[in-house]
Write a protein that holds these residues in place. Structure first.
Motif, PDB file in Angstrom:
ATOM      1  N   GLU A   1      -4.022  34.282  10.994  1.00  0.00           N
ATOM      2  CA  GLU A   1      -4.097  33.865   9.589  1.00  0.00           C
ATOM      3  C   GLU A   1      -3.522  32.465   9.369  1.00  0.00           C
ATOM      4  N   ASN A   2      -2.504  32.157  10.132  1.00  0.00           N
ATOM      5  CA  ASN A   2      -1.817  30.882   9.960  1.00  0.00           C
ATOM      6  C   ASN A   2      -2.382  29.766  10.824  1.00  0.00           C
ATOM      7  N   LEU A   3      -3.447  30.063  11.551  1.00  0.00           N
ATOM      8  CA  LEU A   3      -3.950  29.115  12.546  1.00  0.00           C
ATOM      9  C   LEU A   3      -4.101  27.679  12.023  1.00  0.00           C
ATOM     10  N   PRO A   4      -4.726  27.489  10.848  1.00  0.00           N
ATOM     11  CA  PRO A   4      -4.899  26.105  10.364  1.00  0.00           C
ATOM     12  C   PRO A   4      -3.562  25.374  10.212  1.00  0.00           C
TER      13      PRO A   4
ATOM     14  N   CYS B   1      -6.838  24.479  23.975  1.00  0.00           N
ATOM     15  CA  CYS B   1      -6.198  25.711  23.520  1.00  0.00           C
ATOM     16  C   CYS B   1      -7.218  26.836  23.525  1.00  0.00           C
ATOM     17  N   CYS B   2      -6.750  28.035  23.287  1.00  0.00           N
ATOM     18  CA  CYS B   2      -7.652  29.179  23.349  1.00  0.00           C
ATOM     19  C   CYS B   2      -7.079  30.302  22.498  1.00  0.00           C
ATOM     20  N   VAL B   3      -7.943  30.931  21.709  1.00  0.00           N
ATOM     21  CA  VAL B   3      -7.525  32.117  20.960  1.00  0.00           C
ATOM     22  C   VAL B   3      -8.184  33.317  21.630  1.00  0.00           C
ATOM     23  N   VAL B   4      -7.403  34.355  21.899  1.00  0.00           N
ATOM     24  CA  VAL B   4      -7.934  35.527  22.601  1.00  0.00           C
ATOM     25  C   VAL B   4      -7.643  36.783  21.794  1.00  0.00           C
TER      26      VAL B   4
ATOM     27  N   PRO C   1     -12.274  29.364  23.247  1.00  0.00           N
ATOM     28  CA  PRO C   1     -11.605  28.149  23.710  1.00  0.00           C
ATOM     29  C   PRO C   1     -11.966  26.938  22.855  1.00  0.00           C
ATOM     30  N   GLY C   2     -11.089  25.952  22.862  1.00  0.00           N
ATOM     31  CA  GLY C   2     -11.363  24.732  22.102  1.00  0.00           C
ATOM     32  C   GLY C   2     -10.255  23.724  22.315  1.00  0.00           C
ATOM     33  N   THR C   3     -10.106  22.813  21.355  1.00  0.00           N
ATOM     34  CA  THR C   3      -8.986  21.867  21.382  1.00  0.00           C
ATOM     35  C   THR C   3      -8.251  22.010  20.051  1.00  0.00           C
ATOM     36  N   LEU C   4      -7.076  21.411  19.967  1.00  0.00           N
ATOM     37  CA  LEU C   4      -6.340  21.510  18.695  1.00  0.00           C
ATOM     38  C   LEU C   4      -7.211  21.010  17.540  1.00  0.00           C
ATOM     39  N   ALA C   5      -8.089  20.041  17.845  1.00  0.00           N
ATOM     40  CA  ALA C   5      -8.903  19.461  16.777  1.00  0.00           C
ATOM     41  C   ALA C   5      -9.959  20.429  16.246  1.00  0.00           C
TER      42      ALA C   5
ATOM     43  N   ASN D   1     -12.177  25.699  13.400  1.00  0.00           N
ATOM     44  CA  ASN D   1     -13.579  25.957  13.072  1.00  0.00           C
ATOM     45  C   ASN D   1     -14.211  26.958  14.015  1.00  0.00           C
ATOM     46  N   LYS D   2     -13.887  26.806  15.290  1.00  0.00           N
ATOM     47  CA  LYS D   2     -14.487  27.691  16.288  1.00  0.00           C
ATOM     48  C   LYS D   2     -14.066  29.133  16.065  1.00  0.00           C
TER      49      LYS D   2
END
Ligand code: SAH
Length: 505
Positions: free
Chosen positions: A178-181, A198-201, A213-217, A221-222
């Motif tokens: 929830e706090n990701l942004p 980074c990566c959210v699993v 997977p993605g980057t901090l940027a 969105n992903k």
């Protein structure tokens, strides 16, 4: 006299994969009189509890009602004071964002004996199953684990965001979806490069694992478009980039496949275990129940007169099992088989016979009645007496064929393989599956009893069918089902490997 005090074991259940619990945790769980457990504990682990253990569930979905922490603490004290051996089972490690300390403090206050058994924390294991080592020589030599529930914009946040952003190599956030942004923008604000991998699993270490997977940027969105929801962890740091090479769990051939395994109850776990080993998620649907006969006078009578027979044929492990039970009931043993030749239809039946220290004279390469018949064509069986021990309901290929070869055949049922009568009837139940497996014709028939034709044919194009061999396949086709996968070896192993081959293409 004061009542004997119980004891509380605070046990980590691991991150999700039911096998990631310690040996000590499992032993204590099996011995516990009461098990108090949380939402994130794999139900497979709960099934290992003793049958007469009291099971108390204290957690509901994150945003819904949870038994308040102070009530859980008090519950543990109350149970221990009643003299119970209690296992308090928690997801991951009890001391990593598990509030284990709070539960223990009240036990200490009440002088209740306790022990703590660590568990494998999701912070490390979920990353591992996503192909991310949390430390790696040359990339990072430090690791921080944080709660993601802290809003970094809060004045009194207890996390030193300005320091951790650049002062640590790998950052793992739990409870942070929830706090990701906020988390991501704060890390960037305090100097972490926006290009940091980074990566959210989500649901890590389970068949439902989903990695984003993605980057901090771009991770925010992903994650939004991948519709990731809790439970999930966020891993930030160069190590997250290693996933490109090290991702192993999600690459297993059956990963992400939902398979419905239809089988007689007893065998379920074996096929499921083989498929799950390759990454599938299996649901077991027992369609047949193996039950004793109402009347054993026929079987008892052939056992008493077993010397009349030259050959004894078993067509299934169950036949062997019930035969053995009758021997015992009649106070006889396998010595009565001395001088009688024994045949088995398949390797598992052969194993079951050999487990009785009886050697098997014949077991065909083709594990069907036809296969055994082909072998008997080469034996001199004209005028010989053959006893077939089998289920009450079975095909008559073998007895008929043996009689044509001039043998005298006696078919004696040792058990009933009954189709379950009640409908499963769960609407849309079938839509969730990629594959349905059938290990016998009766399973295929049972499937049509458990579900309405309408449901099966409505869903038909959504799931594929795997069959254990040509006989079962023929039954499927007769019922109107197309068979996509057929085992070459007519065993559970053969079926599992055919499924694997199909999805590995
Ligand atoms: N004591 C636990 C953590 C409990 S807090 C441990 O050591 O793992 C609950 C949080 O753990 C979830 O919000 C999520 O962030 C994380 N978590 C637990 N199991 C998880 C899983 N299988 N996949 C992803 N995250 C998980």
């Amino acid at each position: 006299m004061a009542q004997a005090k119980g004891k509380v074991y605070l046990v980590g259940a691991g991150p999700g994969d039911a096998e990631l619990i310690t040996l000590k945790g499992m032993r204590l769980l099996k011995e516990a009189q009461v098990v108090v457990y949380d939402r994130l504990v794999n139900p497979k682990i709960i099934r290992e509890c003793s049958a007469d253990a009291e099971l108390i569930y204290v957690g509901k979905a994150a945003d819904k009602h949870i038994l308040p922490q102070d009530k859980i603490n008090a519950l543990l004290v109350r149970l221990a004071k009643k003299g119970k051996t209690v296992v308090r089972l928690k997801g991951g490690d009890p001391f990593v964002f598990g509030r284990g300390g709070e539960e223990i403090l009240l036990l200490v206050k009440n002088k209740i004996p306790f022990e703590v058994v660590p568990g494998i924390t999701s912070a490390i294991a979920v990353a591992c199953y996503a192909g991310i080592p949390v430390t790696h020589r040359g990339l990072t030599s430090s690791l921080g684990i944080f709660t993601g529930q802290e809003d970094p914009n809060k004045k009194d946040t207890s996390i030193a965001w300005d320091k951790i952003s650049t002062g640590l190599g790998t950052l793992v956030f739990l409870m942070g979806v929830e706090n990701l942004p906020n988390i991501v923008s704060t890390l960037i604000k305090y100097g972490r490069a926006a290009t940091t991998p980074c990566c959210v699993v989500q649901w890590g270490t389970t068949p439902r694992q989903k990695s984003c997977p993605g980057t901090l940027a771009d991770i925010e969105n992903k994650v939004r478009s991948a519709k990731i929801s809790p439970p999930a962890i966020l891993i930030v740091g160069e190590v997250a980039g290693l996933r490109n090479k090290l991702n192993w769990f999600e690459k297993r051939p059956l990963f992400g496949k939902n398979i419905l395994v239809t089988l007689p109850a007893e065998d379920n776990s074996r096929l499921s275990a083989m498929l799950e080993d390759q990454g599938a998620e299996c649901a077991a649907l027992p369609l047949i129940s193996i039950r004793p006969m109402d009347d054993y006078s026929r079987l008892d009578s052939v056992i008493r007169n077993i010397d009349d027979f030259h050959w004894l044929i078993f067509t299934s492990q169950n036949g062997v099992r019930f035969f053995k039970d009758r021997l015992r009931a009649l106070k006889k043993d396998i010595r009565i088989l001395a001088g009688i030749k024994v045949a088995a239809i398949g390797p598992k039946t052969k194993e079951a016979i050999e487990a009785l220290s009886v050697s098997v004279d014949v077991q065909p390469k083709d594990f069907r009645q036809e296969g055994l018949l082909a072998v008997f064509k080469k034996e001199k069986i004209k005028g010989k007496n053959i006893l077939i021990i089998r289920a009450q309901e079975a095909r008559d290929v073998l007895p008929g064929g043996l009689e044509k070869l001039g043998a005298r055949v006696c078919v004696v049922p040792a058990y009933k393989a009954e189709l379950l009568r009640e409908k499963v009837g769960i609407k849309d139940f079938l839509s969730g599956f990629d594959l349905v497996t059938f290990t016998s014709s009766s399973c295929a028939e049972g499937f049509f009893r458990a579900f309405s034709k309408k449901e099966i044919f409505f869903q038909k194009n959504k799931f594929k069918i795997a069959s254990i061999g040509p006989v079962t396949s023929a039954t499927c086709r007769k019922l109107g089902l197309k068979v996509a996968i057929e085992a070459k070896q007519f065993t559970l192993e053969g079926l599992a490997s055919a499924v694997l081959k199909y999805y590995s293409k």
